[in-house]
Motif scaffolding. Structure first.
Motif, short mmCIF file in Angstrom:
data_model
loop_
_atom_site.label_atom_id
_atom_site.label_comp_id
_atom_site.label_asym_id
_atom_site.label_seq_id
_atom_site.Cartn_x
_atom_site.Cartn_y
_atom_site.Cartn_z
N MET A 117 0.35 12.26 4.25
CA MET A 117 -0.23 11.00 4.71
C MET A 117 -1.60 10.79 4.08
SD MET A 117 0.93 11.17 8.73
CE MET A 117 -0.05 9.73 9.21
N SER A 118 -2.39 11.86 3.99
CA SER A 118 -3.71 11.76 3.34
C SER A 118 -3.58 11.46 1.87
CB SER A 118 -4.47 13.07 3.54
OG SER A 118 -4.62 13.36 4.92
N ILE A 119 -2.54 12.06 1.23
CA ILE A 119 -2.34 11.81 -0.21
C ILE A 119 -2.00 10.34 -0.45
CG2 ILE A 119 -0.85 12.35 -2.17
CD1 ILE A 119 -0.59 15.20 -1.04
N VAL A 120 -1.16 9.76 0.42
CA VAL A 120 -0.79 8.35 0.27
C VAL A 120 -2.01 7.45 0.47
CG1 VAL A 120 0.58 6.49 1.26
CG2 VAL A 120 1.60 8.73 0.90
N LEU A 121 -2.85 7.76 1.48
CA LEU A 121 -4.05 6.94 1.73
C LEU A 121 -5.02 7.00 0.55
CD1 LEU A 121 -4.71 7.76 5.50
CD2 LEU A 121 -3.82 5.64 4.54
N LYS A 122 -5.12 8.16 -0.09
CA LYS A 122 -6.01 8.28 -1.25
C LYS A 122 -5.49 7.42 -2.41
CE LYS A 122 -7.76 12.91 -0.27
NZ LYS A 122 -7.80 14.33 -0.72
N LYS A 123 -4.15 7.36 -2.57
CA LYS A 123 -3.60 6.55 -3.65
C LYS A 123 -3.82 5.06 -3.41
CE LYS A 123 0.06 9.73 -5.14
NZ LYS A 123 1.52 9.92 -5.32
N LEU A 124 -3.91 4.66 -2.13
CA LEU A 124 -4.06 3.25 -1.82
C LEU A 124 -5.52 2.79 -1.80
CD1 LEU A 124 -1.45 2.92 1.08
CD2 LEU A 124 -1.17 2.21 -1.29
N GLN A 125 -6.46 3.71 -1.71
CA GLN A 125 -7.87 3.34 -1.64
C GLN A 125 -8.32 2.70 -2.94
OE1 GLN A 125 -10.15 6.75 -0.51
NE2 GLN A 125 -9.63 6.57 1.67
N GLY A 126 -9.03 1.60 -2.83
CA GLY A 126 -9.57 0.92 -4.00
C GLY A 126 -8.57 0.07 -4.75
N ARG A 127 -7.36 -0.02 -4.24
CA ARG A 127 -6.33 -0.80 -4.91
C ARG A 127 -5.80 -1.84 -3.94
NH1 ARG A 127 -2.29 3.43 -7.69
NH2 ARG A 127 -1.58 1.50 -8.70
N ARG A 128 -5.56 -3.03 -4.44
CA ARG A 128 -5.12 -4.11 -3.55
C ARG A 128 -3.65 -3.92 -3.12
NH1 ARG A 128 -5.49 -10.60 -4.92
NH2 ARG A 128 -4.91 -11.33 -2.80
N PHE A 129 -2.77 -3.72 -4.08
CA PHE A 129 -1.35 -3.48 -3.81
C PHE A 129 -0.88 -2.32 -4.69
CE2 PHE A 129 -1.68 -7.95 -2.51
CZ PHE A 129 -1.05 -7.90 -1.28
N VAL A 130 0.06 -1.56 -4.17
CA VAL A 130 0.67 -0.46 -4.93
C VAL A 130 2.19 -0.59 -4.74
CG1 VAL A 130 0.91 2.02 -5.20
CG2 VAL A 130 -1.31 1.04 -4.60
N GLY A 131 2.91 -0.53 -5.84
CA GLY A 131 4.36 -0.60 -5.74
C GLY A 131 4.94 0.55 -4.93
N PHE A 132 5.98 0.26 -4.20
CA PHE A 132 6.60 1.28 -3.34
C PHE A 132 7.08 2.47 -4.17
CE2 PHE A 132 10.32 3.01 -1.11
CZ PHE A 132 9.75 3.30 0.12
N GLU A 133 7.62 2.21 -5.35
CA GLU A 133 8.14 3.30 -6.18
C GLU A 133 7.01 4.15 -6.75
OE1 GLU A 133 8.79 0.15 -6.57
OE2 GLU A 133 10.95 -0.16 -6.17
N ASP A 134 5.82 3.56 -6.92
CA ASP A 134 4.71 4.31 -7.53
C ASP A 134 4.16 5.39 -6.61
OD1 ASP A 134 5.04 2.63 -9.68
OD2 ASP A 134 3.46 1.23 -9.04
N LEU A 135 4.49 5.34 -5.34
CA LEU A 135 3.98 6.36 -4.40
C LEU A 135 4.82 7.63 -4.43
CD1 LEU A 135 3.24 4.04 -1.34
CD2 LEU A 135 1.59 5.00 -2.96
N PHE A 136 5.96 7.63 -5.19
CA PHE A 136 6.83 8.79 -5.23
C PHE A 136 6.85 9.36 -6.65
CE2 PHE A 136 8.29 6.02 -1.87
CZ PHE A 136 8.51 6.90 -0.82
#
Length: 282
Positions: free
Chosen positions: A218-237
């Motif tokens: 969960m922390s890893i996902v939050l770090k990937k989303l910080q500073g970015r407006r939108f992130v593709g669902f596939e890019d999180l895997f």
């Protein structure tokens, strides 16, 4: 030695035993004896010599027969002529089988009703529309019945088991004493080699247990989303991390969405799915 009088009496008995008509062919044989004339006391039931020239499977079959026999246009049936011929046939049925005639009488009533409706003035319809033909429903039923009848006739031409052909069967008498084949040394060697090959295919491997933390991902996902407006669902895997990590990452996304820390959005149906941090007004 027999006397001449005895011979003459025997010949007379043989002549008396012969049929009186010799120059004609026997009409029939009754209990093995020739029959040269019809018996005077022979009783023939009234229906014994009845001949059916046409056999119909129902009222529609009879009606279709009358139309096709006289080359009438089935889309423009002359109701008066067809109804008269139909009623003549129904009268013949009523004389012999009243129960069978009931079904045909129902069709006769329908024909008379159609003819009476044709004599009445047509109902008023909207401008540009044609008046309904009282014969339309009958024509539809006749055409459907004719199609089914032709299809059944085509199916009947296909060879059928039990009617057109039979399966050939041959009985071969075999000895009751079982006879087993001889086994040679080469056969035993081949069987042993096959067992050795199958033994080499069996391999043992140990599965190690990998402990994964949902909170950590969960922390890893939050770090990937910080500073970015939108992130593709596939890019999180990351498929290179293996299936267990993919599953735990997906569970982490569900937990974040449950705690309203992230938002999962989609512009329209079947559009790409995006993930972003939940908006919180300052």
């Amino acid at each position: 030695m027999t006397s001449p009088s005895a011979d003459s009496s025997a010949d007379a008995a043989d002549i008396a035993a012969m049929p009186t008509v010799v120059d004609r062919v026997a009409l029939a044989r009754l209990y093995g004896e020739p029959l040269f004339a019809m018996p005077q006391d022979l009783y023939i039931p009234p229906d014994a010599l009845e001949v059916f020239l046409e056999a119909f499977e129902g009222p529609l079959d009879l009606l279709l027969y009358l139309i096709r026999k006289q080359n009438f246009n089935i889309l423009d049936i002359p109701m008066l002529s067809v109804t008269k011929q139909y009623l003549v046939y129904v009268d013949e049925i009523r004389k012999h089988n009243l129960e069978l005639a009931a079904e045909y009488l129902l069709m006769a009533a329908m024909l008379i009703e159609i003819k009476s409706r044709m004599l009445l003035p047509p109902k008023k319809v909207a401008e540009g529309e044609e008046a309904e033909d009282p014969r339309a429903e009958l024509v539809r039923r006749l055409l459907e019945y004719e199609q089914m009848k032709l299809a059944a006739a085509r199916l009947n031409t296909i060879p059928q088991y039990g009617r057109d052909f039979l399966k050939a069967s041959v009985y071969i008498e075999q000895s009751l004493q079982p006879r087993f084949p001889d086994v040679h040394l080469v056969d035993l060697q081949e069987a042993w080699r096959d067992i050795l090959k199958r033994a080499k295919l069996i391999q043992h491997h140990k599965i190690s247990r990998e402990e994964l933390s949902v909170r950590e991902h969960m922390s890893i996902v939050l770090k990937k989303l910080q500073g970015r407006r939108f992130v593709g669902f596939e890019d999180l895997f990351d498929p290179s991390n293996g299936t267990p990590v993919l599953v735990v990452t997906f569970i982490a996304l569900l937990e974040l969405a449950k705690e309203t820390l992230i938002e999962i959005t989609q512009a329209e149906a079947f559009a790409p799915i995006y993930v972003r941090l939940a908006y919180s007004p300052t």
